[in-house]
Design an enzyme around this catalytic site. Structure first.
Site, PDB file in Angstrom:
ATOM      1  N   ARG A  27       0.902  -1.598   0.249  1.00 43.59           N
ATOM      2  CA  ARG A  27      -0.169   0.000  -0.002  1.00 43.59           C
ATOM      3  C   ARG A  27       0.796   1.705   0.226  1.00 43.59           C
ATOM      4  O   ARG A  27       0.490   2.398   0.993  1.00 43.59           O
ATOM      5  CB  ARG A  27      -0.618  -0.502   1.660  1.00 43.59           C
ATOM      6  CG  ARG A  27      -1.980  -1.128   1.185  1.00 43.59           C
ATOM      7  CD  ARG A  27      -3.015  -1.308   0.054  1.00 43.59           C
ATOM      8  NE  ARG A  27      -3.526  -1.897   0.292  1.00 43.59           N
ATOM      9  CZ  ARG A  27      -5.423  -1.265   1.160  1.00 43.59           C
ATOM     10  NH1 ARG A  27      -5.249  -0.037   1.494  1.00 43.59           N
ATOM     11  NH2 ARG A  27      -6.499  -1.571   1.572  1.00 43.59           N
ATOM     12  N   ARG A  31      -3.661   6.921   0.971  1.00 44.93           N
ATOM     13  CA  ARG A  31      -4.144   8.025   1.781  1.00 44.93           C
ATOM     14  C   ARG A  31      -2.837   8.547   2.712  1.00 44.93           C
ATOM     15  O   ARG A  31      -3.166   9.775   3.652  1.00 44.93           O
ATOM     16  CB  ARG A  31      -4.915   7.960   2.691  1.00 44.93           C
ATOM     17  CG  ARG A  31      -6.206   7.424   1.749  1.00 44.93           C
ATOM     18  CD  ARG A  31      -7.542   6.662   2.534  1.00 44.93           C
ATOM     19  NE  ARG A  31      -7.300   5.655   2.724  1.00 44.93           N
ATOM     20  CZ  ARG A  31      -7.648   4.855   3.426  1.00 44.93           C
ATOM     21  NH1 ARG A  31      -9.142   4.852   3.552  1.00 44.93           N
ATOM     22  NH2 ARG A  31      -7.975   3.594   3.453  1.00 44.93           N
ATOM     23  N   ARG A  40      -6.862  12.365  -5.031  1.00 46.63           N
ATOM     24  CA  ARG A  40      -7.892  11.679  -4.735  1.00 46.63           C
ATOM     25  C   ARG A  40      -9.581  13.091  -4.698  1.00 46.63           C
ATOM     26  O   ARG A  40     -10.232  12.486  -5.269  1.00 46.63           O
ATOM     27  CB  ARG A  40      -7.882  10.901  -3.512  1.00 46.63           C
ATOM     28  CG  ARG A  40      -9.303   9.890  -3.923  1.00 46.63           C
ATOM     29  CD  ARG A  40      -9.509   9.463  -2.268  1.00 46.63           C
ATOM     30  NE  ARG A  40      -9.693   9.820  -0.981  1.00 46.63           N
ATOM     31  CZ  ARG A  40      -9.849   8.956  -0.470  1.00 46.63           C
ATOM     32  NH1 ARG A  40     -10.038   8.414  -0.484  1.00 46.63           N
ATOM     33  NH2 ARG A  40      -9.867  10.500   1.091  1.00 46.63           N
ATOM     34  N   ASP A  77      -6.913  -1.585  -7.119  1.00 45.20           N
ATOM     35  CA  ASP A  77      -7.949  -2.818  -5.644  1.00 45.20           C
ATOM     36  C   ASP A  77      -8.253  -4.039  -5.934  1.00 45.20           C
ATOM     37  O   ASP A  77      -8.289  -4.817  -7.531  1.00 45.20           O
ATOM     38  CB  ASP A  77      -8.738  -2.035  -5.213  1.00 45.20           C
ATOM     39  CG  ASP A  77      -9.494  -2.125  -3.885  1.00 45.20           C
ATOM     40  OD1 ASP A  77      -8.504  -1.797  -2.636  1.00 45.20           O
ATOM     41  OD2 ASP A  77     -10.188  -3.038  -3.739  1.00 45.20           O
ATOM     42  N   TYR A 154     -15.387 -10.570   0.860  1.00 47.14           N
ATOM     43  CA  TYR A 154     -15.935  -9.705   0.568  1.00 47.14           C
ATOM     44  C   TYR A 154     -17.081  -9.958   0.021  1.00 47.14           C
ATOM     45  O   TYR A 154     -18.084  -8.736   0.035  1.00 47.14           O
ATOM     46  CB  TYR A 154     -14.748  -8.500  -0.678  1.00 47.14           C
ATOM     47  CG  TYR A 154     -13.750  -8.103   0.555  1.00 47.14           C
ATOM     48  CD1 TYR A 154     -13.876  -6.639   1.324  1.00 47.14           C
ATOM     49  CD2 TYR A 154     -12.814  -8.551   0.588  1.00 47.14           C
ATOM     50  CE1 TYR A 154     -13.043  -6.562   2.127  1.00 47.14           C
ATOM     51  CE2 TYR A 154     -11.739  -8.204   1.031  1.00 47.14           C
ATOM     52  CZ  TYR A 154     -11.855  -7.038   2.291  1.00 47.14           C
ATOM     53  OH  TYR A 154     -10.711  -7.654   2.975  1.00 47.14           O
TER      54      TYR A 154
HETATM   55  O1  CP3 Z   1       0.137   1.012  -3.105  1.00 50.42           O
HETATM   56  C1  CP3 Z   1      -0.569  -0.150  -3.427  1.00 50.42           C
HETATM   57  O2  CP3 Z   1      -0.202  -1.189  -3.014  1.00 50.42           O
HETATM   58  C2  CP3 Z   1      -2.264   0.581  -3.802  1.00 50.42           C
HETATM   59  C3  CP3 Z   1      -2.563  -0.871  -4.722  1.00 50.42           C
HETATM   60  C4  CP3 Z   1      -3.609  -1.464  -3.605  1.00 50.42           C
HETATM   61  C5  CP3 Z   1      -4.910  -0.524  -3.162  1.00 50.42           C
HETATM   62  N1  CP3 Z   1      -6.237  -2.012  -2.072  1.00 50.42           N
HETATM   63  C6  CP3 Z   1      -5.620   0.575  -3.238  1.00 50.42           C
HETATM   64  C7  CP3 Z   1      -6.842   0.850  -2.090  1.00 50.42           C
HETATM   65  C8  CP3 Z   1      -3.602  -2.703  -3.075  1.00 50.42           C
HETATM   66  C9  CP3 Z   1      -2.646  -3.054  -3.947  1.00 50.42           C
HETATM   67  C10 CP3 Z   1      -4.961  -3.033  -2.477  1.00 50.42           C
HETATM   68  C11 CP3 Z   1      -4.889  -4.466  -2.207  1.00 50.42           C
HETATM   69  C12 CP3 Z   1      -5.946  -4.455  -0.992  1.00 50.42           C
HETATM   70  N2  CP3 Z   1      -7.011  -4.197  -1.205  1.00 50.42           N
HETATM   71  C13 CP3 Z   1      -5.773  -5.595  -0.340  1.00 50.42           C
HETATM   72  C14 CP3 Z   1      -5.278  -6.789   0.008  1.00 50.42           C
HETATM   73  C15 CP3 Z   1      -4.287  -6.157   0.340  1.00 50.42           C
HETATM   74  C16 CP3 Z   1      -4.722  -5.994   2.304  1.00 50.42           C
HETATM   75  O3  CP3 Z   1      -4.312  -4.672   2.472  1.00 50.42           O
HETATM   76  O4  CP3 Z   1      -4.671  -6.897   2.892  1.00 50.42           O
HETATM   77  C17 CP3 Z   1      -6.856  -5.653   0.629  1.00 50.42           C
HETATM   78  C18 CP3 Z   1      -7.806  -6.604   1.434  1.00 50.42           C
HETATM   79  C19 CP3 Z   1      -8.146  -4.337  -0.804  1.00 50.42           C
HETATM   80  C20 CP3 Z   1      -9.342  -4.055  -0.572  1.00 50.42           C
HETATM   81  C21 CP3 Z   1     -10.114  -3.020   0.095  1.00 50.42           C
HETATM   82  N3  CP3 Z   1      -9.890  -1.756  -0.264  1.00 50.42           N
HETATM   83  C22 CP3 Z   1     -10.425  -1.830   1.175  1.00 50.42           C
HETATM   84  C23 CP3 Z   1     -10.262  -3.231   2.858  1.00 50.42           C
HETATM   85  C24 CP3 Z   1     -10.001  -1.045   1.106  1.00 50.42           C
HETATM   86  C25 CP3 Z   1     -11.230   0.201   2.192  1.00 50.42           C
HETATM   87  C26 CP3 Z   1     -10.316   0.526   3.905  1.00 50.42           C
HETATM   88  C27 CP3 Z   1      -8.693   0.859   3.554  1.00 50.42           C
HETATM   89  O5  CP3 Z   1      -7.723  -0.040   3.444  1.00 50.42           O
HETATM   90  O6  CP3 Z   1      -7.948   1.538   2.983  1.00 50.42           O
HETATM   91  C28 CP3 Z   1      -9.901  -0.276   0.073  1.00 50.42           C
HETATM   92  C29 CP3 Z   1      -9.585   0.782  -0.456  1.00 50.42           C
HETATM   93  C30 CP3 Z   1      -8.249   0.920  -1.024  1.00 50.42           C
HETATM   94  N4  CP3 Z   1      -7.526   0.198  -1.635  1.00 50.42           N
HETATM   95  C31 CP3 Z   1      -7.661   2.659  -1.072  1.00 50.42           C
HETATM   96  C32 CP3 Z   1      -6.453   2.382  -1.808  1.00 50.42           C
HETATM   97  C33 CP3 Z   1      -5.068   3.983  -1.921  1.00 50.42           C
HETATM   98  C34 CP3 Z   1      -8.057   3.574   0.186  1.00 50.42           C
HETATM   99  C35 CP3 Z   1      -9.551   3.817  -1.006  1.00 50.42           C
HETATM  100  C36 CP3 Z   1      -9.583   5.694  -0.119  1.00 50.42           C
HETATM  101  O7  CP3 Z   1      -8.592   6.751  -1.236  1.00 50.42           O
HETATM  102  O8  CP3 Z   1     -10.119   5.610   0.121  1.00 50.42           O
END
Ligand code: CP3
Length: 355
Positions: A27, A31, A40, A77, A154
């Site tokens: 990640r 944010r 964003r 994502d 999910y």
């Molecule tokens: O640099 C990176 O790794 C960006 C790419 C990326 C995102 N999500 C962007 C994202 C990757 C590789 C993921 C994987 C992801 N998404 C996982 C597996 C890795 C882990 O953390 O366990 C999972 C379970 C998700 C599902 C997901 N997406 C959740 C639970 C959420 C909301 C809560 C959170 O942690 O932010 C997201 C949203 C998300 N995905 C954001 C980002 C940057 C935040 C969205 C925002 O900007 O509000």
């Protein structure tokens, strides 16, 4: 073969010698970076960032401009696949992801098709192509997907969950329905990841964030088996280079031998296992990625440096096979300078381990 200026990350995954331990952060785009929050706000919301190739490229490159990272990860994502399957994905502030039409029964599963990666998911492939151009051969690009089990949690829970009662009810009361869903997800992930490779992804990672909530037997049956199917179906060479595959099961430390036996190139570790134990258990079979507790980034640069040194010593004076990373995603309230102190510590402190 397209030129790659820094291939340390790929070399370590393939157990070829490196001059220092490669590092990236799960990640790393997101944010905790003010420039991400700004973009964003301009895009409107998270999925609009993902759907626009130029925005996705810009966000992918943001952490690379700040830090000496050895890999970029596609900005997208794991929930793009269920979204393309028609479940209606929304990201609610403070609530995380929500599906408007979660999976509840066999009929729902039967209706689901395998998304076409160049059609419904074409925006992801466009992002991969744009990011590859934007990277200009500086570092490799990691493509990724969720594991079938993690995606199914999910899709069935309808969002983030704590107890996972809905999916476990399906697993134990209607296993055939869940297996049909997991099989369709495995096929979708194979075609999605192979399309990412064709579009330019140079390495692949599968996030099994929720495999660790299962008993060992159920982990094998509902999660590992489908990741193994995916590993078997992936393109492992492109542009004259190997495309290494990393499997990461959060809380999966007790199963690393079995994960390694799928034929993946590397196993991702969270921080609940000592990397020295992990290495002793998997031997030369796979590379290891990890494994600093992401909360260590709240500590002082000195403390972060000590922890990095400790993990490097645990892995030992081995010239290869370790990709430094956090044991899970970076927290959103980490000061960006602390992430910088972490990356700098790995770059500087790891060199003596590769002489
Ligand atoms: O640099 C990176 O790794 C960006 C790419 C990326 C995102 N999500 C962007 C994202 C990757 C590789 C993921 C994987 C992801 N998404 C996982 C597996 C890795 C882990 O953390 O366990 C999972 C379970 C998700 C599902 C997901 N997406 C959740 C639970 C959420 C909301 C809560 C959170 O942690 O932010 C997201 C949203 C998300 N995905 C954001 C980002 C940057 C935040 C969205 C925002 O900007 O509000």
């Amino acid at each position: 073969m397209a030129e790659l200026k820094n291939d340390r990350y790929l070399r370590a995954l393939l157990k070829q010698p490196v001059d220092q331990t490669p590092v990236w952060m799960m990640r790393q785009a997101g944010r905790y970076l003010p420039e991400y929050r700004e973009l964003r706000a301009k895009a409107g919301d998270f999925m609009s960032l993902c759907r626009d190739a130029d925005f996705a490229c810009e966000v992918t490159l943001q952490p690379l401009r700040r830090y000496d990272l050895d890999a970029a990860i596609l900005f997208s994502d794991i929930l793009t696949i269920p979204d393309a399957m028609g479940l209606g994905l929304r990201f609610e502030t403070g609530e995380g992801p929500v599906f408007d039409r979660p999976i509840t029964c066999l009929r729902d599963v039967e209706k689901i098709g395998i998304p076409d990666p160049e059609d419904e998911l074409g925006y992801v492939m466009n992002a991969v192509r744009t990011i590859r151009k934007g990277l200009n051969g500086d570092v490799p690009l990691i493509g990724f997907s969720g594991s079938p089990w993690t995606l199914a949690t999910y899709m069935i829970e309808g969002g983030t969950s704590k107890a996972f009662t809905k999916i476990k009810k399906m697993a134990f009361a209607e296993p055939k329905t869940l297996h049909l869903l997991l099989d369709k997800l495995a096929d979708s992930v194979i075609s999605y990841l192979n399309a990412q490779v064709a579009a330019g992804a140079q390495s692949l990672m599968i996030f099994d964030t929720w495999g660790g909530i299962l008993s060992p037997r159920d982990y094998r049956e509902f999660s590992l088996r489908y990741m193994a199917k995916i590993v078997d179906g992936l393109t492992r060479e492109n542009e004259g280079r190997s495309v290494p595959v990393t499997l990461f099961t959060k809380n999966g430390g007790q199963w690393i031998e079995e994960i390694a036996a799928t034929g993946c190139d590397a196993v991702g570790l969270d921080w609940t296992i000592d990397i020295s134990d992990a290495k002793a258990r998997v031997g030369d079979k796979v590379a290891l990625q990890g494994n600093m507790d992401p909360s260590m980034l709240y500590a002082s640069p000195e403390r972060i440096g000590q922890e990095v040194q400790h993990i490097l010593e645990q892995y030992g004076h081995d010239n290869t096979g370790h990709v430094f990373n956090l044991g899970h995603g970076i927290h959103l309230d980490v000061p960006p300078e602390n992430a910088g102190a972490f990356i700098k510590a790995v770059n500087e402190l790891s060199r003596p381990f590769h002489k």
